[in-house]
Design an enzyme around this catalytic site. Structure first.
Site, PDB file in Angstrom:
ATOM      1  N   CYS A 144     -53.368 -16.923  87.142  1.00  0.00           N
ATOM      2  CA  CYS A 144     -53.395 -16.725  88.596  1.00  0.00           C
ATOM      3  C   CYS A 144     -54.840 -16.824  89.069  1.00  0.00           C
ATOM      4  CB  CYS A 144     -52.818 -15.345  88.916  1.00  0.00           C
ATOM      5  SG  CYS A 144     -52.843 -14.956  90.672  1.00  0.00           S
ATOM      6  N   LEU A 145     -55.055 -17.523  90.176  1.00  0.00           N
ATOM      7  CA  LEU A 145     -56.422 -17.676  90.711  1.00  0.00           C
ATOM      8  C   LEU A 145     -57.035 -16.318  91.058  1.00  0.00           C
ATOM      9  CD1 LEU A 145     -56.069 -20.791  93.064  1.00  0.00           C
ATOM     10  CD2 LEU A 145     -57.045 -20.717  90.768  1.00  0.00           C
ATOM     11  N   HIS A 151     -46.094 -13.557  95.018  1.00  0.00           N
ATOM     12  CA  HIS A 151     -47.294 -13.183  95.786  1.00  0.00           C
ATOM     13  C   HIS A 151     -46.910 -12.710  97.190  1.00  0.00           C
ATOM     14  CE1 HIS A 151     -50.914 -13.913  93.520  1.00  0.00           C
ATOM     15  NE2 HIS A 151     -50.561 -15.133  93.181  1.00  0.00           N
ATOM     16  N   HIS A 199     -43.884 -17.907  91.186  1.00  0.00           N
ATOM     17  CA  HIS A 199     -45.178 -17.207  91.179  1.00  0.00           C
ATOM     18  C   HIS A 199     -45.666 -16.981  92.615  1.00  0.00           C
ATOM     19  CE1 HIS A 199     -49.251 -16.444  89.254  1.00  0.00           C
ATOM     20  NE2 HIS A 199     -49.592 -16.651  90.513  1.00  0.00           N
ATOM     21  N   GLU A 200     -45.548 -18.019  93.456  1.00  0.00           N
ATOM     22  CA  GLU A 200     -46.026 -17.904  94.845  1.00  0.00           C
ATOM     23  C   GLU A 200     -45.131 -16.984  95.668  1.00  0.00           C
ATOM     24  OE1 GLU A 200     -48.996 -18.818  95.251  1.00  0.00           O
ATOM     25  OE2 GLU A 200     -48.987 -19.937  93.383  1.00  0.00           O
ATOM     26  N   GLN A 254     -53.729 -14.355  98.930  1.00  0.00           N
ATOM     27  CA  GLN A 254     -54.872 -14.655  98.058  1.00  0.00           C
ATOM     28  C   GLN A 254     -56.123 -15.072  98.828  1.00  0.00           C
ATOM     29  OE1 GLN A 254     -52.421 -17.353  95.351  1.00  0.00           O
ATOM     30  NE2 GLN A 254     -53.805 -16.353  93.909  1.00  0.00           N
ATOM     31  N   GLY A 308     -51.124 -23.688  93.009  1.00  0.00           N
ATOM     32  CA  GLY A 308     -50.427 -22.941  94.048  1.00  0.00           C
ATOM     33  C   GLY A 308     -51.364 -21.898  94.625  1.00  0.00           C
TER      34      GLY A 308
HETATM   35 ZN   LIG Z   1     -51.256 -16.202  91.618  1.00  0.00          ZN
END
Ligand SMILES: [Zn+2]
Length: 195
Positions: free
Chosen positions: A118-119, A164, A160-161, A76, A71
């Protein structure tokens, strides 16, 4: 010999055209890391659904696959917009690609406690309680409204997204102790120039 000259002239432009279509190169965005304020502010609603937005979502998928994520939300990549992409098959099934523009959770059920990463916070993971099932209402890249139900990993990715897009990171779901530990480690990495 008119026949020969026309037949040798025509293939050239045709070949150029067919070569151009598949080489529409995707932009791979660098992933913004924890500490950048864009990650902690709510994104603006998506209002214009045009070719540029479609291109952005395709670039987001490419960037997500390059970073081996399931995701990716626009903040991000430094864009404070309410749009995210999700693919829990990590590119294995093209039909699993989901664009979520202006998504909202309309129903949630059950609870699952699982490890999450998380990226934007590479190298750190933590256990986060999420609903087992969620139903999302969102728009696709063309602006068409749809509803989708997700279970387990997909439900987790949706939550999660959407977090964000609201400026919330998974760290905020951890205990204060765990969160402070991760923050201190990141601070140290930053001082060493490794973050
Ligand atoms: Zn994330």
């Amino acid at each position: 010999m008119p026949d020969k000259s026309t037949s040798s002239d025509t293939p050239a432009p045709a070949a150029v055209e067919t070569q151009q279509a598949p080489t529409a190169a995707r932009k791979i965005y660098p992933i913004v890391k924890y500490g950048d304020p864009v990650l902690e502010k709510p994104g603006a609603p998506v209002r214009i659904f045009d070719a540029e937005l479609e291109q952005l979502t395709e670039d987001m998928f490419a960037s997500m696959y390059a970073a081996q994520g399931v995701g990716l939300a626009a903040p991000q990549i430094g864009k404070s917009l309410r749009i995210a992409v999700v693919d829990v098959t990590a590119g294995k099934n093209p039909e699993a690609k989901i664009v979520l523009a202006n998504p909202e959770i309309i129903h949630a059920e059950g609870e699952v406690r699982e490890e999450e990463g998380c990226l934007s916070i590479p190298g750190f993971r933590g256990y986060v309680l999420r609903p087992q099932f969620v139903t999302i209402k969102a728009q696709n890249a063309k602006g068409e409204e749809f509803e989708i139900r997700g279970e387990n990993l997909l439900a987790r990715a949706f939550c999660h997204e959407i977090d964000h897009l609201n400026g919330i990171l998974f760290l905020q779901h951890l205990s204060m102790l765990k969160r402070d530990l991760i923050r201190r480690k990141i601070k140290k990495l930053r001082k060493q120039g490794e973050w």
